[in-house]
Design an enzyme around this catalytic site. Sequence first.
Site, PDB file in Angstrom:
ATOM      1  N   LYS A   1      23.378  50.839 -48.431  1.00 14.89           N
ATOM      2  CA  LYS A   1      23.055  50.234 -48.755  1.00 14.89           C
ATOM      3  C   LYS A   1      21.773  49.499 -47.629  1.00 14.89           C
ATOM      4  CE  LYS A   1      26.920  47.549 -46.329  1.00 14.89           C
ATOM      5  NZ  LYS A   1      27.892  46.641 -46.539  1.00 14.89           N
TER       6      LYS A   1
ATOM      7  N   TYR B   1       5.161  38.149 -20.106  1.00 15.53           N
ATOM      8  CA  TYR B   1       5.072  36.279 -20.939  1.00 15.53           C
ATOM      9  C   TYR B   1       6.300  36.316 -19.961  1.00 15.53           C
ATOM     10  CZ  TYR B   1       3.219  37.331 -25.074  1.00 15.53           C
ATOM     11  OH  TYR B   1       2.455  37.556 -26.154  1.00 15.53           O
TER      12      TYR B   1
END
Length: 390
Positions: A53, A271
């Site tokens: 999957k 950041y």
Amino acid sequence: MVIRTVILTNNLSPSFPVDELSPILTIDLMALSHNYSALQNKSGKAKLATVVKADAYGLGIENIVPVLMDAGCESFFVATACEADALRNLSPDNDIYIMNGLTCDGTFLADKNLAPCLASGEEVAQWITLCNARNTNLPAAIHIDTGFNRLGICPDDWSFIADQIKASNFIPKLIMSHLACSEHKEHPKNRAQVETFEAARQLFPDVTASLANSGGIFLGTDFHYDLIRAGIALYGSVDFDTADAGLKNVISLHVPILQLRDVKQGETVGYGCDFIAQRDSKIAVLGIGYADGIFRHLGDLNDKPATATVALEGQIMPLIGRVSMDLTTIDVTDFTGSLEKGMMVELIGETIKLADVAQRANSISYEILTRLGTRYKRYYKQYHKTSERP
Ligand SMILES: *Cc1c(COP(=O)(O)O)cnc(C)c1O
């Protein structure tokens, strides 16, 4: 098929001619083939089916599935009907099961010989109607709920549904259920689910049975039944103990250094100024970020014991500052060799285990793999079918 070595750049621009410094995701198909065999050995008499999957856990069905077929895999499980349809093109004759159940027009599935895992009385009734309309048996599994409470037919409905099936043209190809705690060997839920599954099987005594996922293989033969549905363990590094199976690492992720910089004590990196250099430092900037599935909060772990690490020529270096969309920074002050732009840093591989990365990201191997994104060069490492090795 003798050798499969495929180097793909990302699929944004297949004709892009330049060899750009970009992360390389290496998928070792020899190790994958080895792991299939090792897990089949560990599964004893039960057959090893595989779960592919989510595009084989993000690794690419078109390259993963042929190797599994060569290794002896005869049955595949996917989540959705669309995935099953794509897989049918690669695998014309094998059994393909759809674990999310009957989610689309049954006639489409029947025409393509795709088997839904019927998960409710309503889905079983629809399948019976289709079988009766065509006056034939059509392949489908019945999905039994043994206490997971996700998909599956509830105990109250079992005997009514069993009677309906007996009175129809439909003969279930498989009876399946799913374990909630297979990665925890001692969890009492495992035993409880086996007992519930046993009760369901009384109603379908001759039908092939499947309970175990990868974790279930390691719970012992009581859990194996006729068919195992293995997913994550095919890739080697998993979040539970597979000690005696001898699994090999399949996935490695290497990322180039784009720039090296000197940062003075007290300066900040990235950041939010989250990282403050405690000494004069050498920082390497890597061309990878959260858009490539590097979990942003790996960078939030600064100064905590579980600091995320990478490996540069075998030396362990800490990841520092916040992970941004396309860039990540590491502290290479303590690196003993010479440093230069373009050097490849291991983020996942033999040294930095996938399972450890997952743990540091407060996640699981499955989620790391399926989030890896599309910007990598993917290198499917040489593979020779055993009988055709030079
Ligand atoms: C994903 C899945 C599997 C495979 O699980 P692994 O732990 O990766 O082996 C098996 N069965 C079901 C129902 C699943 O959803």
